[in-house]
Scaffold this motif. Structure first.
Motif, short mmCIF file in Angstrom:
data_model
loop_
_atom_site.label_atom_id
_atom_site.label_comp_id
_atom_site.label_asym_id
_atom_site.label_seq_id
_atom_site.Cartn_x
_atom_site.Cartn_y
_atom_site.Cartn_z
N LEU A 3 0.96 -1.40 0.02
CA LEU A 3 -0.05 0.07 0.02
C LEU A 3 0.73 1.25 -0.01
O LEU A 3 1.77 1.23 0.65
N THR A 4 0.37 2.23 -0.83
CA THR A 4 1.27 3.54 -0.64
C THR A 4 0.63 4.23 0.51
O THR A 4 -0.21 3.82 0.98
N ASP A 5 1.49 5.24 0.63
CA ASP A 5 1.11 6.09 1.82
C ASP A 5 -0.31 6.66 1.53
O ASP A 5 -1.18 7.10 2.54
N ALA A 6 -0.65 6.84 0.37
CA ALA A 6 -2.10 7.67 0.04
C ALA A 6 -2.80 6.70 0.22
O ALA A 6 -4.00 6.79 0.84
N ASP A 7 -2.77 5.58 -0.01
CA ASP A 7 -3.68 4.21 0.34
C ASP A 7 -3.97 4.24 1.94
O ASP A 7 -5.25 4.22 2.22
N VAL A 8 -2.89 4.24 2.71
CA VAL A 8 -2.97 3.90 3.94
C VAL A 8 -3.93 5.46 4.77
O VAL A 8 -4.66 5.04 5.61
#
Length: 226
Positions: A3-8
């Motif tokens: 997961l990317t930081d944006a997804d998190v």
């Protein structure tokens, strides 16, 4: 796939929104339940106070009604006592007038002499003693002596017994009484009071029910008549 930081961040925001929504729903549920409980308690308190107020005024109303009944009873009793006193006063005045008329009898020698004869003879018959003493007013001494002389033969004939009569000339009856005599046995322990006042009093006692009916009418509270 990592997961990317944006997804998190997106998932975190989604979870926070869900938690916030759950919290808001819980708050609304608590508020609604508190409001419901408040309204129930408020209704209970209002009803309780209403009942207390009704009971208070009902009690006051009963107290006022009882007080009115007591006042009415007292007023009726006071009125009744006033009526009874007025009636007693009327009877007292009537007897007082009768006493005044009695005094007039002694002023008629013929009438009074006949009356004395009857009073003396009645005293003889009531005592039935061989020796009697008569007391009279000093101004009646001569008439009483005449009544004694006339009645001794009548008494002897009626009871077939002798009688010795003494007129007490040391202790006369008060001159202010209307008249009449007192007849005593030999030792003075038995007395027949035949003064005009005593005869009037005796007659008044015997005739009082009839007098009251004549003056005031029948007593409506009496269930039985003599």
């Amino acid at each position: 796939m990592a997961l990317t930081d944006a997804d998190v961040q997106k998932q975190i925001k989604h979870m926070m929104a869900f938690i916030e929504q759950e919290a808001n729903e819980k708050v609304e549920e608590i508020d609604a339940k508190a409001e419901e409980e408040f309204n129930i308690e408020k209704g209970r308190l209002v009803q309780t106070q209403r009942v207390k107020i009704m009971e208070y005024y009902e009690k006051k109303e009963k107290q006022i009604e009882q007080h009115k009944k007591i006042q009415m009873s007292n007023l009726k009793n006071q009125a009744r006592l006033k009526v009874l006193k007025a009636r007693d006063d009327m009877i007292t005045d009537l007897l007082s007038e009768a006493r005044q008329r009695l005094a007039e009898i002694a002023k008629n020698p013929a009438q009074y002499s006949t009356l004395l004869e009857g009073l003396v003879l009645q005293g003889f018959y009531q005592l039935l003693e061989p020796k009697v003493t008569i007391r009279c007013r000093q101004q009646d001494l001569e008439m009483v002596q005449g009544a004694v002389n006339k009645n001794i033969p009548i008494y002897k004939q009626a009871v077939k017994s002798n009688i010795v009569v003494k007129i007490d000339q040391e202790r006369f009856l008060p001159s202010e009484i209307c008249g009449g005599v007192e007849v005593y046995n030999d030792n003075g322990k038995i007395k027949v009071s035949n003064t005009l006042e005593s005869r009037l009093e005796l007659m008044a006692q015997q005739m009082m029910p009839e007098i009251r009916v004549k003056l005031f009418g029948p007593n409506q509270n009496r269930k039985f008549m003599d």
